[in-house]
Design a protein around this motif. Structure first.
Motif, PDB file in Angstrom:
ATOM      1  N   PRO A   1       0.744  -1.229  -0.259  1.00 19.83           N
ATOM      2  CA  PRO A   1       0.243   0.082   0.036  1.00 19.83           C
ATOM      3  C   PRO A   1       0.968   1.332  -0.182  1.00 19.83           C
ATOM      4  CG  PRO A   1      -0.707  -1.624   1.746  1.00 19.83           C
ATOM      5  CD  PRO A   1       0.400  -2.108   1.251  1.00 19.83           C
ATOM      6  N   VAL A   2       0.520   2.321  -0.695  1.00 20.31           N
ATOM      7  CA  VAL A   2       1.359   3.364  -1.017  1.00 20.31           C
ATOM      8  C   VAL A   2       0.870   4.562  -0.007  1.00 20.31           C
ATOM      9  CG1 VAL A   2       1.828   2.663  -3.521  1.00 20.31           C
ATOM     10  CG2 VAL A   2      -0.044   4.363  -2.867  1.00 20.31           C
ATOM     11  N   PRO A   3       1.609   5.590   0.349  1.00 14.97           N
ATOM     12  CA  PRO A   3       0.891   6.703   1.024  1.00 14.97           C
ATOM     13  C   PRO A   3       0.316   7.603   0.263  1.00 14.97           C
ATOM     14  CG  PRO A   3       3.464   6.936   0.807  1.00 14.97           C
ATOM     15  CD  PRO A   3       3.149   5.540   0.162  1.00 14.97           C
ATOM     16  N   ASN A   4      -0.377   8.708   0.721  1.00 19.16           N
ATOM     17  CA  ASN A   4      -1.278   9.587  -0.027  1.00 19.16           C
ATOM     18  C   ASN A   4      -2.251   9.221  -1.006  1.00 19.16           C
ATOM     19  OD1 ASN A   4       0.232  11.527   1.633  1.00 19.16           O
ATOM     20  ND2 ASN A   4       2.154  10.996   0.060  1.00 19.16           N
ATOM     21  N   ALA A   5      -2.835   7.920  -0.689  1.00 19.99           N
ATOM     22  CA  ALA A   5      -4.021   7.753  -1.638  1.00 19.99           C
ATOM     23  C   ALA A   5      -4.810   8.799  -2.122  1.00 19.99           C
ATOM     24  CB  ALA A   5      -4.772   6.651  -1.103  1.00 19.99           C
ATOM     25  N   THR A   6      -5.363   8.703  -3.535  1.00 14.91           N
ATOM     26  CA  THR A   6      -6.423   9.709  -3.705  1.00 14.91           C
ATOM     27  C   THR A   6      -7.645   9.449  -2.884  1.00 14.91           C
ATOM     28  OG1 THR A   6      -7.148   7.726  -5.566  1.00 14.91           O
ATOM     29  CG2 THR A   6      -5.793   9.548  -6.118  1.00 14.91           C
ATOM     30  N   ILE A   7      -8.618  10.346  -2.769  1.00 15.75           N
ATOM     31  CA  ILE A   7      -9.782  10.165  -1.735  1.00 15.75           C
ATOM     32  C   ILE A   7     -10.885   9.765  -2.477  1.00 15.75           C
ATOM     33  CG2 ILE A   7     -11.205  11.360   0.014  1.00 15.75           C
ATOM     34  CD1 ILE A   7      -8.384  13.140   0.536  1.00 15.75           C
ATOM     35  N   PRO A   8     -11.694   8.748  -2.238  1.00  9.90           N
ATOM     36  CA  PRO A   8     -12.773   8.415  -2.972  1.00  9.90           C
ATOM     37  C   PRO A   8     -14.032   9.039  -2.158  1.00  9.90           C
ATOM     38  CG  PRO A   8     -11.849   6.331  -1.559  1.00  9.90           C
ATOM     39  CD  PRO A   8     -10.849   7.728  -1.423  1.00  9.90           C
ATOM     40  N   TYR A   9     -14.910   9.008  -3.036  1.00  9.94           N
ATOM     41  CA  TYR A   9     -16.184   9.659  -2.414  1.00  9.94           C
ATOM     42  C   TYR A   9     -16.666   8.878  -1.165  1.00  9.94           C
ATOM     43  CZ  TYR A   9     -21.315  10.316  -1.978  1.00  9.94           C
ATOM     44  OH  TYR A   9     -22.626  10.356  -1.361  1.00  9.94           O
ATOM     45  N   TRP A  10     -16.540   7.699  -1.017  1.00  9.27           N
ATOM     46  CA  TRP A  10     -16.919   6.613   0.185  1.00  9.27           C
ATOM     47  C   TRP A  10     -15.954   7.204   1.356  1.00  9.27           C
ATOM     48  CZ3 TRP A  10     -20.893   5.080  -2.052  1.00  9.27           C
ATOM     49  CH2 TRP A  10     -20.755   4.434  -3.272  1.00  9.27           C
ATOM     50  N   ARG A  11     -14.827   7.742   1.138  1.00 11.54           N
ATOM     51  CA  ARG A  11     -14.031   8.034   2.358  1.00 11.54           C
ATOM     52  C   ARG A  11     -14.082   9.438   2.765  1.00 11.54           C
ATOM     53  NH1 ARG A  11     -10.558   5.193   5.004  1.00 11.54           N
ATOM     54  NH2 ARG A  11      -9.286   7.141   5.106  1.00 11.54           N
ATOM     55  N   THR A  12     -15.298  10.189   2.526  1.00  7.48           N
ATOM     56  CA  THR A  12     -15.454  11.375   2.665  1.00  7.48           C
ATOM     57  C   THR A  12     -16.261  11.902   4.099  1.00  7.48           C
ATOM     58  OG1 THR A  12     -17.399  11.613   1.265  1.00  7.48           O
ATOM     59  CG2 THR A  12     -15.339  12.307   0.330  1.00  7.48           C
ATOM     60  N   GLU A  13     -16.701  10.474   4.619  1.00  4.58           N
ATOM     61  CA  GLU A  13     -17.404  10.745   5.985  1.00  4.58           C
ATOM     62  C   GLU A  13     -16.739   9.739   6.798  1.00  4.58           C
ATOM     63  OE1 GLU A  13     -21.662  10.430   5.897  1.00  4.58           O
ATOM     64  OE2 GLU A  13     -21.784  11.935   4.008  1.00  4.58           O
ATOM     65  N   LEU A  14     -15.642  10.068   7.448  1.00  6.33           N
ATOM     66  CA  LEU A  14     -14.785   9.104   8.128  1.00  6.33           C
ATOM     67  C   LEU A  14     -15.494   8.517   9.408  1.00  6.33           C
ATOM     68  CD1 LEU A  14     -11.094  10.436   7.281  1.00  6.33           C
ATOM     69  CD2 LEU A  14     -12.478   8.754   5.930  1.00  6.33           C
ATOM     70  N   HIS A  15     -15.198   7.334   9.693  1.00  5.32           N
ATOM     71  CA  HIS A  15     -15.748   6.886  10.985  1.00  5.32           C
ATOM     72  C   HIS A  15     -14.589   6.932  12.062  1.00  5.32           C
ATOM     73  CE1 HIS A  15     -16.496   3.517  13.766  1.00  5.32           C
ATOM     74  NE2 HIS A  15     -17.745   3.414  12.943  1.00  5.32           N
ATOM     75  N   GLU A  16     -14.913   7.043  13.414  1.00  5.84           N
ATOM     76  CA  GLU A  16     -14.148   7.547  14.653  1.00  5.84           C
ATOM     77  C   GLU A  16     -12.712   6.615  14.571  1.00  5.84           C
ATOM     78  OE1 GLU A  16     -16.787   7.594  17.617  1.00  5.84           O
ATOM     79  OE2 GLU A  16     -16.743   5.437  17.960  1.00  5.84           O
ATOM     80  N   LEU A  17     -13.011   5.373  14.149  1.00  2.94           N
ATOM     81  CA  LEU A  17     -11.949   4.256  14.060  1.00  2.94           C
ATOM     82  C   LEU A  17     -11.043   4.281  12.954  1.00  2.94           C
ATOM     83  CD1 LEU A  17     -13.604   1.031  15.496  1.00  2.94           C
ATOM     84  CD2 LEU A  17     -12.519   2.762  16.648  1.00  2.94           C
ATOM     85  N   ASP A  18     -11.274   5.187  11.898  1.00  2.00           N
ATOM     86  CA  ASP A  18     -10.469   5.301  10.714  1.00  2.00           C
ATOM     87  C   ASP A  18      -9.124   5.202  10.886  1.00  2.00           C
ATOM     88  OD1 ASP A  18     -10.733   5.639   7.564  1.00  2.00           O
ATOM     89  OD2 ASP A  18      -9.524   7.302   8.104  1.00  2.00           O
ATOM     90  N   SER A  19      -8.574   5.847  11.926  1.00  2.00           N
ATOM     91  CA  SER A  19      -7.044   5.806  12.344  1.00  2.00           C
ATOM     92  C   SER A  19      -6.744   5.328  13.730  1.00  2.00           C
ATOM     93  CB  SER A  19      -6.533   7.264  12.078  1.00  2.00           C
ATOM     94  OG  SER A  19      -6.448   7.596  10.642  1.00  2.00           O
ATOM     95  N   HIS A  20      -7.539   4.356  13.917  1.00  3.33           N
ATOM     96  CA  HIS A  20      -7.725   3.928  15.405  1.00  3.33           C
ATOM     97  C   HIS A  20      -6.305   3.065  15.646  1.00  3.33           C
ATOM     98  CE1 HIS A  20      -9.625   2.895  19.185  1.00  3.33           C
ATOM     99  NE2 HIS A  20      -9.477   1.575  18.964  1.00  3.33           N
ATOM    100  N   ARG A  21      -5.839   3.270  16.935  1.00  2.43           N
ATOM    101  CA  ARG A  21      -5.028   2.182  17.354  1.00  2.43           C
ATOM    102  C   ARG A  21      -5.521   1.886  19.135  1.00  2.43           C
ATOM    103  NH1 ARG A  21       0.967   4.652  16.028  1.00  2.43           N
ATOM    104  NH2 ARG A  21       0.792   4.138  13.847  1.00  2.43           N
ATOM    105  N   SER A  22      -6.020   0.486  19.020  1.00  2.61           N
ATOM    106  CA  SER A  22      -6.476   0.288  20.422  1.00  2.61           C
ATOM    107  C   SER A  22      -5.521   0.391  21.437  1.00  2.61           C
ATOM    108  CB  SER A  22      -6.901  -1.186  20.179  1.00  2.61           C
ATOM    109  OG  SER A  22      -7.971  -1.196  19.370  1.00  2.61           O
ATOM    110  N   THR A  23      -4.374   0.199  21.164  1.00  2.02           N
ATOM    111  CA  THR A  23      -3.437   0.383  22.514  1.00  2.02           C
ATOM    112  C   THR A  23      -2.279   1.174  21.713  1.00  2.02           C
ATOM    113  OG1 THR A  23      -2.386  -1.859  21.803  1.00  2.02           O
ATOM    114  CG2 THR A  23      -3.741  -1.837  23.540  1.00  2.02           C
TER     115      THR A  23
END
Ligand SMILES: Cc1cc2nc3c(=O)[nH]c(=O)nc-3n(C[C@H](O)[C@H](O)[C@H](O)COP(=O)(O)OP(=O)(O)OC[C@H]3O[C@@H](n4cnc5c(N)ncnc54)[C@H](O)[C@@H]3O)c2cc1C
Length: 467
Positions: free
Chosen positions: A6-28
């Protein structure tokens, strides 16, 4: 050739315009050092696996396994978060192609499995009241080229005489009514059947959130660079990540297009293929006849564009492969979703006016365009099951441009194998999806053979939404 990651800085799809609170989550804050199970990849497959691995089938099993998901980027930022939004079992075109390649039994088992997946997704959405815009639609495969239409009609005539349970859902429309029914200009032949459209990110983030609530440790922004060649003396596999080493008794690669980045033996079998999708908003009202539709020109690799409607009247359009198919470096083994496929960009907003009746001269605004990386399977079938000669490693990947009506029950079946040790034959997953050394050998042998030996069938229709 560089191995896919997976590469960094991916294009932003329509589906990822309303992000979930766990989008960049780390449980610990730190990675766990030892786990019972690590899943690599937080797409549809990774999330569904976590869900089913934790689901209690027997009331007596009180001890839950420790499970961590390692995800290179944000959650659901791979193919699942950037697809066309179709949940569309392929009831005829792929059925016919597979019948020619693998026989009727295999073709029927896949088509029925896809229908079962669609129903399972719809049931899950209803049960858990998932807000993911799941819409029931009538979809179509529409052929606009005269010669192709004639070929596919001939194939239809053959197929309807065979015992194909899913064909009962499909309606044939000839030249006299194909355009009227589908709204596709100059449609010569069309096949309509029931399907769904969905907001894939919202569906999968709901599943993932359930797994996290049930105890899964989710670690986003944690690329895995290497899986050890063998388990250590205690039976643990070592996963080297950007944040240190995690050891696990069992490891599942839910890495789809990027699988050979970690398992080079899958390089021939699953390879990255870049696709592109956009969302267009009509500036004035325009009618679409069907909730979703694929327009085919010629075979193989025949899809011109496909669209799905959104509840707000916008269209999500994918494909445009005709604009870049012969520039192979733009898509074949290309895993860069940080850049666009330039020839497709002007094609998309012009497409509705060109292809859909009543859309001539209508202005559409291109809201967003993006790329995504599919995991093409060289023999068309996903790979599910234990990795050969690597006890404790499993794979659930290679879903082509067609994962939405496949992933959920593949993950459920594989979870059963991992939890209960049951054989593949008891998972309900089609036999041709079972991975293994013999299948990999066959694929490599076929890849090495001259191309002329490959698509021998008179009518061969490779169909994938991402293409
Ligand atoms: C442009 C496009 C259009 C499509 N349209 C449709 C459609 O309309 N309908 C349909 O059914 N299917 C469609 N598909 C296919 C569908 O999206 C996929 O088959 C499905 O999403 C696969 O899910 P997955 O979880 O296996 O893969 P992914 O969603 O790609 O998840 C894999 C995850 O693994 C992570 N990963 C990989 N390697 C590593 C590593 N080394 N370390 C850590 N993490 C890693 C990735 O970052 C990624 O998040 C489309 C795909 C694309 C790209």
């Amino acid at each position: 050739m560089a191995r896919p990651y997976p590469v960094p800085n991916a294009t932003i799809p329509y589906w990822r315009t309303e992000l979930h609170e766990l989008d960049s989550h780390r449980s610990t804050p730190e990675l766990p050092q030892k786990q019972d199970i690590v899943i690599i990849g937080a797409g549809f497959a990774g999330a569904a696996l976590a869900k089913y691995l934790l689901e209690d089938d027997s009331p007596s099993s009180s001890v839950k396994p420790s499970i961590t998901i390692l995800e290179a980027r944000e959650a659901c930022s791979g193919a699942t978060g950037r697809n066309g939004g179709h949940l569309r079992p392929d009831l005829f075109v792929s059925l016919a192609a597979r019948m020619q390649e693998a026989g009727l039994k295999a073709a029927n088992s896949v088509a029925l499995f896809e229908v079962a997946n669609e129903k399972a997704v719809a049931a899950l959405v209803a049960e858990e009241n998932i807000a993911c815009d799941l819409q029931q639609v009538t979809t179509a495969d529409t052929f606009v080229d005269q010669a192709e239409a004639a070929k596919i009609k001939k194939l239809w005539d053959v197929m309807v005489r065979l015992d194909c349970p899913t064909l009962k859902e499909v309606m044939y429309h000839g030249p006299e009514d194909a355009e009227r029914v589908t709204g596709v200009k100059d449609a010569k032949v069309a096949f309509t059947y029931p399907a769904h459209t969905v907001w894939p990110y919202k569906l999968v983030m709901h599943i993932l959130a359930g797994a996290v609530r049930a105890g899964v440790n989710l670690q986003t922004h944690t690329p895995v660079y290497e899986v050890s060649g063998a388990p250590d003396g205690e039976g643990y596999w070592a996963l080297s990540t950007s944040r240190g080493v995690v050891r696990a008794k069992k490891v599942v690669l839910a890495t789809n297009a990027y699988t050979s980045g970690l398992l080079p033996e899958y390089d021939d079998a699953i390879y990255p293929a870049r696709g592109t999708v956009c969302r267009v908003v009509p500036k004035t009202q325009a009618e679409v006849k069907l909730g979703s539709c694929a327009v085919e020109i010629q075979s193989p690799a025949s899809v011109d564009c496909y669209y799905g409607t959104r509840p707000d009247g916008s269209l999500v359009i994918g494909g445009a492969k005709t604009t870049f198919n012969d520039r192979r470096n733009l898509w074949y083994r290309n895993y860069d979703d940080s850049t666009l496929i330039e020839p497709a960009v002007p094609y998309f907003p012009a497409w509705p006016g060109k292809a859909l009746a009543g859309w001539e001269g209508k202005e559409v605004q291109m809201d967003r365009v993006w790329t995504g990386i599919m995991g093409y399977s060289a023999d068309e079938a996903p790979h599910v099951g234990p990795v050969s000669s690597k006890p404790g490693l499993y794979i659930c990947a290679g879903f082509n441009g067609h994962g939405m009506p496949n992933v959920l029950l593949c993950a459920k079946g594989l979870a059963k194998m991992i939890k209960e040790g049951c054989p593949f034959s008891q998972t309900g997953v089609p036999a041709c999806y079972e991975t293994g050394a013999e299948r990999l050998r066959k694929i490599s042998k076929r890849n090495a053979a001259p191309a002329i030996n490959r698509a021998r069938a008179d009518i061969f229709l490779k169909h994938s939404y991402g293409s």
